[in-house]
Each structure stands twice: as C-alpha cells, then as structure tokens.
Design an enzyme around this catalytic site. Sequence first.
Site, PDB file in Angstrom:
ATOM      1  CB  SER A  18       9.021   5.353  21.214  1.00  0.00           C
ATOM      2  OG  SER A  18       9.417   4.356  22.127  1.00  0.00           O
ATOM      3  CG  HIS A  45      12.588   3.687  20.570  1.00  0.00           C
ATOM      4  ND1 HIS A  45      12.215   4.663  21.467  1.00  0.00           N
ATOM      5  CD2 HIS A  45      13.638   4.199  19.883  1.00  0.00           C
ATOM      6  CE1 HIS A  45      13.018   5.703  21.340  1.00  0.00           C
ATOM      7  NE2 HIS A  45      13.881   5.458  20.376  1.00  0.00           N
ATOM      8  CG  ASP A 138      15.612   8.715  20.495  1.00  0.00           C
ATOM      9  OD1 ASP A 138      16.480   9.535  20.142  1.00  0.00           O
ATOM     10  OD2 ASP A 138      15.588   7.534  20.115  1.00  0.00           O
TER      11      ASP A 138
END
Length: 198
Positions: A18, A45, A138
Amino acid sequence: MLKQPGKTRVDAVVVGASAGAIDALSVILPALPASFAVPVIIVVHVPQNRASLLVDLFTPKCQLPVREAEDKLAAAPGTIWFAPPGYHLLVEREHTFALSVDELVNHSRPSIDVLFESAADAYGERLLTLVLTGANHDGAVGAARIQKAGGLVAVQDPKTAHMASMPEGAIARTKPDLIGSLPELAAYMVTQGTEVRT
C-alpha cells in the site's frame, strides 16, 4: 544427455503493498530475472475511479512481462500481474483470475486479503506471499491463511518500510519464514521461483 528442466519451489507468488508500494516494488520487481518461472500476482491499493499506471510504470524496469489481470485469464507463469483498480482480484482453483465488485475489504477494492485467501485455496503449500509497506493491516489475515495452507510468508522488515503497519500486522498474525529488507525479499523470491535444474 541433456538435463531436464527442474521444478520451482513454489507455483506462484502473491504480493501486497500500500503506502510506499512504488518504491518497494521498484527494488523487488526489477531484481527478478527473465528466467523467473512463476506468476507474480500483486495487489497495490490504488484509487478505484482512475486508470492504473502500474503496468506502464513497471514495464520498462522489469525483465519479465508486466500485465493487468483480466477476468478468466490464466495466471501465466513468468509474468508480473497487477490487480486492476476497482475490483477484487481472486485466483480460482484452475489458476485463472476472477474479478469481483463485492464490498470493500479493509477499506479497499482491490483487497490484499481477498487475493491472498483465494490464492491459498488455489495453490496451497506451493505459494509464497510477500507483505510489504502499508498503512493498515490488509494482508495479515490472508497471510495467516496461506501459512495455514502450508505456504511461505515473507514480510518486509517494518524498520525499513515506508509505513510499518502492514508488515507489523502480518508479523503479528503469522510466524514469517523471512523478515527482511527489500533486497533480501527479492533474493528469496528468486530462490523460490526460478527453476532448479536436476
């Protein structure tokens, strides 16, 4: 007598990243040789409402072909695959991609956990996952699923990450096979995904 091509130690690599992903992947992906023999499937992401530039960004840097995953396309070996924006990316048991517009997971679509959990079911113990820099957790649940299925888990050393939350989350949920710097993670990938001659 000619030697027969060997086997790789894993059949696929899945990667989640991310915040700080571009810098991290710019170390890891160019380090993969043209002989790297398994698919590398990546969720970063990215904003849902605009086209991803990841393929254009990494194609000139990498020895392997770089593509965006498409629904029902086979996860071809020796290729770097990026999840498209706005879709969860899953790997089906026959090693083809599936795209989903299900609800956000960890505030994201694509979600790293969704990819990791489906890949655990598809590849089992023949899977390596990398959890890189990121600002949330995540990937932690998915990495735990991969480890439970017998796969390998490698995590960026949080001290070297642009954002430590994602690797810290994975470390808290698993017993990583490797916690390392980006060059160490790249070298580990190469040992797992390059054919071993017999």
